[in-house]
Scaffold this active site. Structure first.
Site, PDB file in Angstrom:
ATOM      1  N   GLU B  95       4.341  -1.051  -7.047  1.00  0.00           N
ATOM      2  CA  GLU B  95       5.032   0.237  -7.016  1.00  0.00           C
ATOM      3  C   GLU B  95       5.827   0.410  -8.302  1.00  0.00           C
ATOM      4  O   GLU B  95       5.893   1.506  -8.867  1.00  0.00           O
ATOM      5  CB  GLU B  95       5.953   0.319  -5.795  1.00  0.00           C
ATOM      6  N   HIS B 164       7.231   0.910   8.229  1.00  0.00           N
ATOM      7  CA  HIS B 164       6.463   2.162   8.168  1.00  0.00           C
ATOM      8  C   HIS B 164       7.260   3.318   8.760  1.00  0.00           C
ATOM      9  O   HIS B 164       6.687   4.276   9.260  1.00  0.00           O
ATOM     10  CB  HIS B 164       5.141   2.034   8.926  1.00  0.00           C
TER      11      HIS B 164
HETATM   12  C1  LIG Z   1       5.285  -3.483  -1.245  1.00  0.00           C
HETATM   13  C2  LIG Z   1       4.111  -3.039  -0.436  1.00  0.00           C
HETATM   14  N1  LIG Z   1       3.266  -2.115  -0.950  1.00  0.00           N
HETATM   15  C3  LIG Z   1       2.214  -1.672  -0.223  1.00  0.00           C
HETATM   16  C4  LIG Z   1       1.984  -2.146   1.040  1.00  0.00           C
HETATM   17  C5  LIG Z   1       0.814  -1.611   1.891  1.00  0.00           C
HETATM   18  N2  LIG Z   1      -0.226  -2.613   2.038  1.00  0.00           N
HETATM   19  C6  LIG Z   1      -0.265  -3.435   3.105  1.00  0.00           C
HETATM   20  S1  LIG Z   1      -1.482  -4.556   2.996  1.00  0.00           S
HETATM   21  C7  LIG Z   1      -2.035  -3.918   1.526  1.00  0.00           C
HETATM   22  C8  LIG Z   1      -3.204  -4.547   0.837  1.00  0.00           C
HETATM   23  C9  LIG Z   1      -2.950  -5.976   0.480  1.00  0.00           C
HETATM   24  O1  LIG Z   1      -4.080  -6.551  -0.082  1.00  0.00           O
HETATM   25  P1  LIG Z   1      -4.113  -8.079  -0.474  1.00  0.00           P
HETATM   26  O2  LIG Z   1      -2.853  -8.477  -1.150  1.00  0.00           O
HETATM   27  O3  LIG Z   1      -5.356  -8.335  -1.195  1.00  0.00           O
HETATM   28  O4  LIG Z   1      -4.099  -8.827   0.940  1.00  0.00           O
HETATM   29  P2  LIG Z   1      -5.211  -8.782   2.101  1.00  0.00           P
HETATM   30  O5  LIG Z   1      -4.836  -7.658   3.017  1.00  0.00           O
HETATM   31  O6  LIG Z   1      -6.533  -8.608   1.467  1.00  0.00           O
HETATM   32  O7  LIG Z   1      -5.084 -10.094   2.804  1.00  0.00           O
HETATM   33  C10 LIG Z   1      -1.245  -2.837   1.142  1.00  0.00           C
HETATM   34  C11 LIG Z   1      -1.443  -2.038  -0.082  1.00  0.00           C
HETATM   35  C12 LIG Z   1       2.895  -3.099   1.540  1.00  0.00           C
HETATM   36  N3  LIG Z   1       2.750  -3.635   2.765  1.00  0.00           N
HETATM   37  N4  LIG Z   1       3.940  -3.535   0.789  1.00  0.00           N
END
Ligand SMILES: Cc1ncc(C[n+]2csc(CCOP(=O)(O)OP(=O)(O)O)c2C)c(N)n1
Ligand SMILES: [Mg+2]
Lengths: 390, 375
Positions: B95, B164
């Site tokens: 972000e 959320h």
């Molecule tokens: C600071 C923050 N930004 C955005 C999100 C929304 N979000 C939740 S999971 C995710 C994807 C994460 O992907 P990755 O790090 O590859 O982990 P995976 O889900 O593949 O295990 C996002 C963008 C969040 N939870 N926290």
């Protein structure tokens, strides 16, 4: 000053396939099992730079364990690993948390994301408590305060999960620094997704881990996807995730995350290093997110439908099973029996938890909403609690 | 167009409900300026982006999952497919990085609109927003500006738990140099987002996610009426601008003024009806700049004021509103200015409806100020 010969243009990375395309993994360079050297645990990071770009694998296509990283685990340990790995919803990534949860002790602290529930299961955390948390019911150990699967289990070496990506990684470093400061022998282990390595907190963690030589294992679970974004959006087209360690002077291992034995061996290497006061290791666990991101996600809208089936590194549970069978220690019947037993355990826990109640049918007392904001409530919370009438 | 409300299945981390079936008509054709179509809030916001991107090549839209996929709430749907990969793209999950990139682009002369997937994830970008975007014009003597829009789904009512559901507007209204806009309906959402994109200063644009699919009024046991039954969902398909800094009087009344914004506009209307009080309900729409004239005129007329917001009470924007009202309308007041807010706790998961300020609590406050007391 140099003038451009052509106007500049902006590059935006794109994945090798979208819905409707055939999965294409031709860009992956996969080392053969047994082909990557194992440096001594006290190797200096600069002496092992290539390991950030290779892929440590132990199990070959026939299920034999080969090469210098073979951890030579006895069959009993392996069976435990095989058995405990059937419950998880982190489909395709089961080997990681289970192997690592078995190696480290409950005294060591794990700082997980929402995909390391295998850690709890491998350590015998009651399934019914996991379900109570999922239902936010009256028996939820964290009192209905968090979304499903955001567990917290201090006694099991499982740190409270944050919904904010990346925050746990530098915290794990701090926890490890505290153990070093106290002269204890505990270490920390943490996980982050490929996508979340873009967060500043990941880089803060590497800096602190390196500067203070913190006894911590820093895992990057590269499951190729971050919701709808492929790993190239997190920088995966330019270099490996493991190689991020190099700029911080940390050792890096890149491992087939679907190979239980390779995960085990790499983790043991990093554990030994941390316990002998030589500091942190970064491990990239190369795997594939088999399931949708969450229950409200539909991956067929952004990736080829059969990508998971075509994943060249197979399924971690199936590969471990194949290995056990190759050792003559296991059979399809034993597997079926173990699976049936696991399913029965999950069903029983589910029944027990549902008897207490699912979301909304049962929950902790409303009073608890105002508790533990601080160690002691101040007048505002007392008044607000009274306004709710509890 | 079928409307859908949130269900328990929609509350999980990172992904919003599937709303694709509702966005089949993004109404993106700028030339049909006179045409009007019923839109939900997602479609209206999407339409604003399509219209502005068609009109101005300097407008870009980017964020986590906001490119190919069109955002977890589908607000940026089809922008990439229609306007190209370099104008609407996915960003790394940072972000801080994506807002900082927008600031750099803005300084160059572009007008980036960035999406923070949930307002609860805006904090890593806080330093860039507060120390940089907000102060750029001032500290450079007007040489550099930050004409960016930071959009983000915001607020509670979806069983989203603490990551959320938050309403962090007061963290931004406190910062000189930022504008803070929160629409409560599709018509305003499109007109205000258009204004925000055209604004030369940084705008924090919070989208009450509980309103995306219908004017949720806090009676959570009842089905939500679809947007299409509302006049404010009749949205021009072409371009129009709603000025930032003007409140909207949602209901005229004589007994008490309710100051509210976002989801609480609909909750306040329901609360007034429930209490049977002739309330004047003012949707602030923009917290900074604030339409102080409308507020002052209303409170001087009614002599009473209730402020409603979802965010926790302590140091919430209601504190500022309350102070302004008593400074300017003290001699007209017949009861203490009263706040109905979220509790001073983190947003809980299991206690959604005990936490979320609903029409019952608004009605109780209204009845109290009608009899002269504050509670
Ligand atoms: C600071 C923050 N930004 C955005 C999100 C929304 N979000 C939740 S999971 C995710 C994807 C994460 O992907 P990755 O790090 O590859 O982990 P995976 O889900 O593949 O295990 C996002 C963008 C969040 N939870 N926290
Ligand atoms: Mg991932």
């Amino acid at each position: 000053m140099t003038r451009n010969t052509k106007p500049l243009s902006l590059r935006v990375p794109e994945p090798s396939g979208r819905p409707g395309d055939a999965p294409d993994f031709s860009h992956l360079k996969l080392d053969a099992a047994g082909s990557v050297d194992r440096p001594p645990v006290d190797a200096r990071p600069v002496q092992m730079l290539d390991l950030a770009f290779r892929l440590i694998r132990v199990l070959d296509d026939e299920g034999n364990a080969i090469g210098p990283w073979n951890p030579r685990l006895d069959a009993e340990t392996l069976k435990k690993g095989g058995k405990t790995s059937f419950y998880m919803k982190c489909t395709g990534e089961e080997a990681i948390a289970v192997a690592q949860g078995m190696i480290l002790s409950r005294e060591d602290m794990g700082f997980p994301t929402y995909r390391q529930q295998g850690l709890l299961i491998a350590r015998g955390y009651p399934l019914v408590d996991m379900m109570n948390q999922i239902y936010s019911n009256a028996a939820d150990p964290i009192k209905g305060r968090q979304l499903p699967i955001m567990y917290s289990a201090k006694d099991f070496g499982f740190f409270t999960i944050s919904g904010n990506l990346g925050t746990q990684v530098p915290q794990a470093v701090g926890w490890a620094m505290a153990s070093a400061y106290k002269g204890d022998d505990k270490i920390a282990i943490t996980w982050i997704g490929d996508g979340a390595t873009a967060e500043g907190d990941f880089h803060n963690a590497l800096t602190f881990a390196s500067v203070y030589r913190a006894p911590v294992i820093l895992n990057i679970v590269n499951n190729q996807w971050a919701i709808s974004s492929f790993q190239g959006i997190a920088g995966g087209l330019e270099t490996t995730f493991a190689s991020k360690a190099i700029g911080y002077g940390l050792p890096a291992l890149r491992v087939d995350g679907n190979d239980f034995l390779a995960v085990w061996a790499a983790t043991q290497w990093a554990e030994e290093r941390a316990r002998s006061n030589q500091g942190a290791t970064v491990i990239e666990l190369f795997t594939y997110r088999g399931a949708p991101h969450s229950t409200s996600d539909d991956p067929s809208r952004y990736r080829p439908g059969d990508e998971h089936e075509k994943w060249p590194l197979g399924d971690p549970v199936a590969r471990l099973k194949q290995h056990l069978i190759a050792l003559g220690e296991w059979s399809d019947e034993a597997q079926a029996e173990a699976e049936a037993e696991a399913v029965a355990q999950v069903r029983a826990a589910g029944k027990e938890s549902e008897a207490i109640g699912t979301l909304g049918q049962s929950r902790p007392s409303v009073k608890t909403m105002f508790e533990e904001v601080y160690a002691t409530e101040d007048w505002r919370l007392v008044e607000q609690r009274r306004e709710v009438g509890v | 167009m079928t409307e859908k409300t949130f269900t328990d299945a929609d509350r999980h981390d990172g992904i919003a409900p599937d709303m694709a079936d509702q966005t089949e008509a993004p109404a993106s054709v700028a030339s049909e300026a006179a045409a009007v179509a019923p839109m939900n809030m997602i479609q209206a916001l999407n339409s604003a982006l399509h219209v502005k991107m068609a009109e101005d090549p300097n407008v870009l839209s980017f964020g986590e999952d906001a490119g190919y996929f069109g955002g977890v709430f589908r607000v940026t749907d089809q922008l990439q497919q229609k306007h190209g990969l370099t104008r609407s793209f996915d960003t790394p999950i940072s972000e801080c990085g994506l807002v900082a990139a927008a600031i750099g682009m803005g300084a160059y002369g572009l007008r980036p609109v960035v999406e923070i997937q949930f307002a609860d994830y805006i904090y890593p970008a806080y330093d860039q927003i507060v120390s940089e975007a907000a102060k750029m014009r001032y500290r450079s003597g007007g040489q550099f500006t930050s004409p960016i829009v930071v959009r983000s789904p915001y607020g509670g009512g979806i069983f989203g738990g603490q990551t959320h559901s938050q309403s962090p507007e007061a963290l931004f209204t406190h910062i000189a140099g930022l504008k803070v806009v929160i629409p409560s309906n599709p018509y305003d959402a499109k007109g205000l987002l258009t204004a925000a994109i055209e604004d030369d200063d940084p705008v924090i644009f919070f989208e009450p996610k509980r309103l995306y699919n219908g004017p949720f009024d806090g009676w959570h046991q009842k089905p939500v009426s679809p947007w299409k039954t509302q006049d404010l969902a009749q949205v021009p398909t072409g371009k129009y601008v709603e000025p930032i800094g003007k409140a909207r009087i949602m209901r005229e009344g004589n007994d008490v003024t309710i100051l509210c914004y976002g989801t609480m506009v609909w909750v306040s209307l329901a609360g007034a009806e429930h209490a049977g009080v002739d309330a004047e309900v003012i949707d602030l729409r923009s917290l900074v700049p604030l339409d102080i004239e409308t507020i002052e005129a209303s409170v001087k007329k009614t002599g009473r004021c209730v402020i409603v917001h979802e965010a926790p009470k302590t140091s919430g924007y209601g504190g500022e509103l309350s102070a302004l009202v008593q400074e300017r309308c003290f001699y007209h007041l017949e009861a203490p200015v009263t706040r109905v807010c979220g509790w001073d706790t983190p947003y809980p998961h299991a206690f959604e409806w005990e936490y979320f300020p609903g029409p019952e609590r608004v009605a109780t406050a209204l009845k109290a100020v009608m009899t002269g007391g504050s509670r």
